[in-house]
Write an enzyme that holds these catalytic residues in place. Structure first.
Site, PDB file in Angstrom:
ATOM      1  N   LYS A   1     -18.045  35.227  46.854  1.00 16.07           N
ATOM      2  CA  LYS A   1     -18.288  34.636  45.304  1.00 16.07           C
ATOM      3  C   LYS A   1     -19.323  35.470  44.704  1.00 16.07           C
ATOM      4  CE  LYS A   1     -20.309  30.445  43.843  1.00 16.07           C
ATOM      5  NZ  LYS A   1     -20.938  29.067  43.775  1.00 16.07           N
TER       6      LYS A   1
ATOM      7  N   GLU B   1     -23.468  41.337  54.439  1.00 15.95           N
ATOM      8  CA  GLU B   1     -22.529  41.670  55.464  1.00 15.95           C
ATOM      9  C   GLU B   1     -20.917  42.157  54.788  1.00 15.95           C
ATOM     10  OE1 GLU B   1     -24.399  39.209  55.176  1.00 15.95           O
ATOM     11  OE2 GLU B   1     -24.909  38.156  57.052  1.00 15.95           O
TER      12      GLU B   1
ATOM     13  N   GLY C   1     -19.606  28.094  47.788  1.00 15.09           N
ATOM     14  CA  GLY C   1     -18.979  28.827  48.793  1.00 15.09           C
ATOM     15  C   GLY C   1     -18.063  27.946  50.001  1.00 15.09           C
ATOM     16  N   ARG C   2     -18.966  27.049  50.544  1.00 16.47           N
ATOM     17  CA  ARG C   2     -18.257  26.267  51.447  1.00 16.47           C
ATOM     18  C   ARG C   2     -17.266  25.300  51.075  1.00 16.47           C
ATOM     19  NH1 ARG C   2     -23.510  25.587  50.777  1.00 16.47           N
ATOM     20  NH2 ARG C   2     -24.411  23.771  49.965  1.00 16.47           N
TER      21      ARG C   2
ATOM     22  N   GLU D   1     -24.623  23.095  56.244  1.00 18.86           N
ATOM     23  CA  GLU D   1     -25.151  23.684  55.008  1.00 18.86           C
ATOM     24  C   GLU D   1     -25.242  22.727  53.778  1.00 18.86           C
ATOM     25  OE1 GLU D   1     -24.606  28.358  54.342  1.00 18.86           O
ATOM     26  OE2 GLU D   1     -23.484  27.419  52.734  1.00 18.86           O
TER      27      GLU D   1
ATOM     28  N   HIS E   1     -13.708  19.300  79.760  1.00 20.50           N
ATOM     29  CA  HIS E   1     -13.966  19.887  81.059  1.00 20.50           C
ATOM     30  C   HIS E   1     -15.291  20.807  80.875  1.00 20.50           C
ATOM     31  CE1 HIS E   1     -10.469  18.669  83.062  1.00 20.50           C
ATOM     32  NE2 HIS E   1      -9.803  18.991  81.916  1.00 20.50           N
TER      33      HIS E   1
ATOM     34  N   LYS F   1     -31.735  35.361  53.879  1.00 19.49           N
ATOM     35  CA  LYS F   1     -31.083  36.608  53.211  1.00 19.49           C
ATOM     36  C   LYS F   1     -32.396  37.278  52.608  1.00 19.49           C
ATOM     37  CE  LYS F   1     -26.809  34.495  51.692  1.00 19.49           C
ATOM     38  NZ  LYS F   1     -25.949  34.167  50.382  1.00 19.49           N
TER      39      LYS F   1
HETATM   40  O1  F6P Z   1     -24.120  31.563  54.186  1.00 25.58           O
HETATM   41  C1  F6P Z   1     -24.581  31.272  52.926  1.00 25.58           C
HETATM   42  C2  F6P Z   1     -23.772  31.601  51.851  1.00 25.58           C
HETATM   43  O2  F6P Z   1     -24.496  31.602  50.726  1.00 25.58           O
HETATM   44  C3  F6P Z   1     -22.590  30.597  51.842  1.00 25.58           C
HETATM   45  O3  F6P Z   1     -22.778  29.573  50.981  1.00 25.58           O
HETATM   46  C4  F6P Z   1     -21.334  31.295  51.296  1.00 25.58           C
HETATM   47  O4  F6P Z   1     -20.240  30.893  51.619  1.00 25.58           O
HETATM   48  C5  F6P Z   1     -21.607  32.724  51.989  1.00 25.58           C
HETATM   49  O5  F6P Z   1     -22.984  33.051  52.067  1.00 25.58           O
HETATM   50  C6  F6P Z   1     -20.922  33.895  51.359  1.00 25.58           C
HETATM   51  O6  F6P Z   1     -21.434  34.386  50.257  1.00 25.58           O
HETATM   52  P1  F6P Z   1     -20.327  34.930  49.184  1.00 25.58           P
HETATM   53  O7  F6P Z   1     -18.947  34.377  48.869  1.00 25.58           O
HETATM   54  O8  F6P Z   1     -21.178  35.129  48.038  1.00 25.58           O
HETATM   55  O9  F6P Z   1     -20.277  36.530  49.718  1.00 25.58           O
END
Ligand code: F6P
Length: 551
Positions: free
Chosen positions: A213, A219, A273-274, A360, A391, A511
């Site tokens: 987003k 990462e 995002g979620r 979240e 189990h 972050k």
């Molecule tokens: O994990 C935190 C977060 O901000 C989520 O809400 C989001 O989905 C994720 O990082 C990834 O963010 P982006 O889509 O901006 O890479």
């Protein structure tokens, strides 16, 4: 209730607090013997059956929860969400994931502008692009068909698409369309995840979709650079244009990264995002794998629940009922955790996805107005498909003091009787348990009675609440329904608790601290600078790490 008052100060909340004592005195065995009660605790919509008769709740509890919903202005809050108001007030954004799956002719406004045409413009672009890739009209730099896709992304840019992909893999229709193709997900910054993803893949036949987003997530950007290098090294830098596309709200950064903006698929800041799996975040990789027609069915399933959520009366409204019962379990009965137990291997990634959507969203310590909460909001979600979970951790669920409300999710029409026998048996085992009298009649030796009565407080055995959701079958449409039910359930909880379910400031803190550490690692390695600015513990461990990883 004024908009800034806390829900716990209202009469319905106080009334429910008193009501807890009555409920704690009533065993589920007794509640389950009331057929009229059980009958009215089964609700059906569009093929989905919700049975919540095994909740520690009476019809009176339900009335009291309805009063609570009223005090929380739940209806108004749902309407404000659908009306595109900026209900994510700390980020000054609307919350319109429902627009992502709205029919083409619907009208959903954000800031006075109907956003549905924009949504469909991107969907049409995805349809066209995915069809060209799948048919071989769009080929790689060496002219080969791009049959494999690696989707890079993390958090909401990963978990939702992975959940849907895992569910569709075993759907006969979807699987047929996916023949000869692979979809992989690269999320973790651990180089092992990169290695696993590219193993067995040929850059010549691979398309990389960078999903972010913000297009700044550390990462994802590191993994994107690594795969850009993988493609460039094998095919030359000009190949990136044919082998890398992006999904983002930040098209400027996409271009800066070196991806042609024509090959970027947009979404908007009103998609959290979620909650983004129904945007290009999920729709693009899933369409590349299964074809757009299959993914459209998934969107239709979600849209059907959206309309139901928006318009059904609360007593028949699946997400509202589920949300209110969650609040009841967490804030009144004191059950902090929820197990998600799909009796369907295809739903094995449901719990990890819901973990993010729920934890979240609702893991918040202050009200939407910034007032510290004097009650717990949010719950711990975890889960594993049944029967595997049986189990593993079910023992604790059966006997531990903090009883956990469960959501069993099975398929009503199913040919796997062995699996479904467990789906039907477990809720009753949890609700009824066994009494010492029953066990004695069964000639169980006396020294085993306490072990078998499943009793953690001397009074009761059984009495573990659960609820069951049955799907008519597992396919793209019902996966969309299930997703939307869980998304809206989380929103209902947050609306009642009076929190902002759509920001994530705790994550943002993590972050920014990681950025500080990253800068320090860089300065120490490249310039030999001493580790400073951290507490004793972090400084010591950082130094140890730098020593151990020095070349
Ligand atoms: O994990 C935190 C977060 O901000 C989520 O809400 C989001 O989905 C994720 O990082 C990834 O963010 P982006 O889509 O901006 O890479």
């Amino acid at each position: 209730m004024t908009s800034s008052a806390l829900i716990c100060e209202t009469e319905p909340w106080k009334d429910l607090k008193v009501h807890v004592d009555d409920i704690k005195k009533t065993h589920l065995r007794e509640l389950m013997s009331d057929t009229k009660r059980c009958q009215s605790m089964m609700v059906e919509f569009d093929g989905i059956l919700l049975d919540y008769s095994r909740q520690c709740a009476t019809l009176d509890t339900l009335n009291k929860l309805k009063n609570l919903a009223e005090a929380a202005h739940l209806k108004e809050k749902i309407n404000r969400m659908f009306n595109g108001e900026r209900i994510n007030s700390t980020e000054n954004r609307s919350v319109l994931h429902v627009a992502l799956r709205a029919p083409r002719d619907s009208v959903i406004n954000s800031d006075g502008k109907n956003v549905v045409p924009d949504v469909w413009q991107v969907l049409d672009k995805i349809k066209d692009f995915s069809e060209r890739v799948r048919s071989g009209a769009w080929v790689g730099a060496t002219g080969k068909v791009l049959k494999d896709v690696i989707a890079i992304g993390i958090g909401g840019s990963f978990l939702g698409p992975l959940f849907v992909h895992t569910a569709l893999q075993t759907d006969t229709e979807a699987a047929e369309f996916a023949k000869g193709r692979q979809l992989r997900f690269l999320a973790n910054v651990d180089p092992i995840d990169v290695a696993r993803n590219i193993t067995g893949l040929n850059p010549e036949t691979t398309l990389v979709v960078v999903v972010s987003k913000t297009f700044t997530t550390a990462e994802t950007m590191l993994n994107a650079r690594t795969l850009r290098e993988w493609i460039s090294a094998a095919l030359g830098p000009q190949a990136v244009a044919k082998h890398m596309v992006a999904v983002s709200t930040n098209l400027t950064l996409v271009e800066k990264f070196g991806i042609d903006p024509n090959n970027a698929f947009a979404f908007w800041d009103w998609v959290g995002g979620r909650y983004s799996v129904c945007s290009a975040v999920g729709v693009l990789p899933l369409s590349l794998q299964y074809g757009f027609a299959v993914v459209e069915k998934f969107l239709k399933g979600a849209s059907s629940i959206d309309q139901h959520f928006h318009s059904a009366p609360f007593e028949k409204n699946l997400p509202v009922l589920l949300g209110l019962l969650s609040v009841w379990n967490v804030s009144f009965l004191g059950y902090p955790a929820r197990a998600i137990l799909p009796y369907s291997q295809a739903l094995e990634k449901l719990a990890p996805h819901i973990q993010q959507v729920s934890m979240e969203s609702n893991g918040k310590g202050v009200s939407i107005d910034g007032v510290p909460l004097p009650y717990e909001a949010g719950e711990i979600d975890f889960g594993e498909p049944g029967t595997n979970g049986q189990h593993s951790f079910y023992q604790l669920i059966h006997q531990q003091f903090n009883i956990q409300p469960l959501a069993f999710t099975g398929e009503l029409v199913s040919n796997h009787d062995e699996l479904m026998s467990n789906f039907f048996a477990q809720p009753d085992a949890l609700a009824y348990g066994k009494t010492p009298e029953q066990l004695l009649k069964e000639n169980v030796p006396e020294h085993l009675i306490t072990h078998k009565t499943m009793s953690c407080s001397a009074d009761f055995s059984g009495n573990r609440p659960s609820l069951s959701i049955l799907l008519p079958s597992l396919n793209a449409y019902s996966v969309g329904q299930l997703l939307a039910i869980y998304e809206h359930r989380v929103a209902v909880e947050g609306f009642v608790w009076g929190i902002n379910s759509f920001d994530q400031w705790g994550v943002e803190l993590g972050k920014s601290l990681a950025t500080q550490v990253r800068k320090q690692l860089h300065a120490s390695r490249k310039k030999g600078e001493a580790v400073e600015g951290f507490n004793f513990s972090t400084t010591s461990v950082l130094k140890r790490y730098l020593e151990a990883s020095a070349d």
